[in-house]
Enzyme design. Structure first.
Site, short mmCIF file in Angstrom:
data_model
loop_
_atom_site.label_atom_id
_atom_site.label_comp_id
_atom_site.label_asym_id
_atom_site.label_seq_id
_atom_site.Cartn_x
_atom_site.Cartn_y
_atom_site.Cartn_z
N GLY A 1 0.84 -1.20 0.00
CA GLY A 1 0.00 0.00 0.00
C GLY A 1 0.86 1.23 0.00
O GLY A 1 2.06 1.18 -0.32
N CYS B 1 -1.00 4.70 15.58
CA CYS B 1 -0.09 3.91 16.42
C CYS B 1 1.19 3.44 15.74
O CYS B 1 2.27 3.69 16.27
CB CYS B 1 -0.85 2.74 17.01
SG CYS B 1 -2.06 3.34 18.20
#
Ligand code: NAD
Ligand code: UGA
Length: 456
Positions: A255, A262
């Site tokens: 991606g 986080c």
């Protein structure tokens, strides 16, 4: 047990709902009065699958309540769970100021037998330091502090909590451990594995888990670049390595680089801790740099491919949240891509199934739409940047028919390139050969200088 959860954010609210569901009585406490007021109106300030229903059901059963009155909540609690933010500080070190402030605030109100549970993600040694801090604030009276890191993902938070891969309990003495066992007994009985260890190990497990998962993503993203260079297909490679049970199939989707609230901050904090104690985490150090570069590199290559905008040219960005299933914009690739597109002169139309409102605050110059086809009307190119299921089932023919230009950038590999054969459109995904529209294909074959191996 009677519980107070300090911090009614993603983690606080999800844990609150789930701990109530397994039978505890939960008071969700926040310093943000507006947030508490909204929650008291059953208006959930975040979007998370199934959470609103779970909270409402447990509220009706008097097992969940919301309050800004911390002292009275803490005074009546057997356990106080700290779930406030732990953002990045200078040099990537975790900023513990919010959790330290919360610890100081609760200290005078704790009942003698209460246990304080650190749920926020914190650096090794924090639970022990908080124990000292709280007992100092209480004039030397000792307090039990446990570490109980959370592993839920946004988008599947409730299921991740109720059906966790494991619960990690960090406790440095038997009394604290006994209370933690009581808290999680219902989930243990349902078969959720429980690991009991020291507070330091529990804290290390949390950071190491996030760092390792982020490394899997960073690795497959690098492999995707390699596939593009040698005309391979990253989907085949990902599947081929993921079926090895030692590697496993998850977190191998290429991606635009990992985002969210986080992974970016926790990998930075893990590396910063390594530097501080002279145990360098070199793989993670490299990863943090690579990941930020990747977001910019992908966006920049797409802009280079499109070229500078003519007056009034528009592009569409489908998806804004950092991942599907949430309206959270923290660390979203949209925050990198959209400004770069605007700098190149494009007006940007944006559609996200849940995050339009949050995105509009951060990207005020974007034009927001309430459906993907409206966002794509008259655009030169469309970017699919969030892996929402709703985008997988888009009517590509309809989408292409409303666009003016003929380029679709898919940063999530949501479609099969073959699905674009029928449409005169260039489909450019990650780590796979682009599917070029008929006209461009003909031009490439005629040697017009357009390379068929061009990638985003
Ligand atoms: P968040 O920002 O969504 O929520 C934190 C909440 O705490 C806010 O509503 C804030 O107003 C409140 N708060 C701050 N100080 C307070 C105080 N003194 N008293 C009462 N309320 C206070 O944060 P989050 O995403 O829920 O993350 C919380 C922690 O959990 C972080 O350490 C994070 O790394 C960790 N974590 C997050 C996730 C996730 O998916 N978001 C998953 C696992 C662990
Ligand atoms: C992550 C962890 O998965 C949780 O276990 C952890 O509790 C949480 O961080 C935390 O500590 O806060 P989350 O950030 O909610 O959860 O979402 P993920 O599903 O892990 O996705 C993180 C990022 O990685 C997203 O940008 C996502 O798009 C990206 N990703 C994920 C990929 O690019 N490829 C993948 O294969 C998986």
């Amino acid at each position: 047990m009677k519980l107070s959860i300090i911090g009614a954010g993603y983690v606080g609210l999800t844990c609150g709902a789930c701990l109530a569901e397994i039978g505890h009585t939960v008071l969700c406490v926040d310093t943000d009065d507006d947030r508490i007021a909204r929650l008291n109106e059953n208006d959930l300030p975040i979007y998370e699958n199934g959470l609103a229903e779970l909270l409402a059901r447990n509220r009706r059963a008097n097992r969940v309540a919301y309050t800004a009155n911390m002292p009275s909540a803490v005074r009546t609690s057997d356990a106080v769970i700290l779930a406030v933010g732990t953002p990045s500080g200078p040099d990537g070190h975790v900023d513990l100021s919010m959790i330290e402030a919360a610890a100081r605030d609760i200290a005078p109100h704790l009942s003698p037998d209460a246990v304080v549970i650190v749920k926020s993600t914190v650096v090794a040694g924090t639970a022990r330091r908080l124990r000292e801090l709280i007992s100092r604030e209480r004039g030397g009276r000792a307090v039990e502090v446990a570490s109980n890191p959370e592993f839920l993902r946004e988008g599947s938070a409730v299921a991740d909590f109720m059906d966790a891969d494991r619960i990690v309990i960090g406790a440095d003495d038997e009394r604290t451990l006994a209370k933690m066992r009581r808290l999680y007994q219902p989930l243990r009985r349902r078969g959720v594995p429980v690991i009991e260890t020291t507070t330091i190990n529990a804290e290390l497990i949390k950071y190491a888990a996030n760092a390792f998962l982020a490394m899997k993503i960073g690795f497959i993203n690098d492999v995707a670049d390699l596939c593009e260079a040698v005309r391979g297909d990253v989907s085949a490679v990902s599947k081929g390595i993921g079926l090895d049970s030692r590697i496993g199939p998850t977190f191998l989707k290429p991606g635009p680089g990992y985002g969210g609230s986080c992974f970016p901050k926790d990998t930075l904090a893990f590396a910063a801790l390594g530097r501080e104690v002279n145990a360098p985490q070199r793989l993670v150090e490299t990863l943090t740099v690579q990941n930020e570069l990747r977001k910019k590199k992908l966006a920049k290559r797409a802009v280079d491919r499109l070229g500078a905008a003519q007056y009034g040219d528009r592009v569409a960005v489908l998806g804004a949240a950092f991942k599907a299933g949430t309206d959270d914009m923290r660390g979203s690739v949209a925050l990198t891509l959209v400004p770069l597109l605007m700098d190149a002169g494009y007006r940007v139309s944006i559609y996200d199934p849940q995050a339009n409102r949050n995105a509009a605050e951060l990207l005020p110059d974007g034009d927001f739409h309430d459906c993907p086809y409206a966002a794509c009307k008259g655009v030169e190119a469309a970017f699919v940047i969030t892996d929402w299921d709703a985008f997988r089932s888009l009517d590509i023919g309809r989408l292409v028919s409303v666009m003016r230009g003929r380029t679709i950038f898919d940063f999530r590999n949501l479609y099969e390139p073959s699905a674009f054969k029928r449409h005169d459109v260039d489909y450019i995904s990650i780590g796979r050969a682009p599917a070029l529209g008929q006209r461009r294909k003909a031009a490439a074959e005629a040697g017009s200088g357009i390379s068929v191996s061009e990638h985003v």
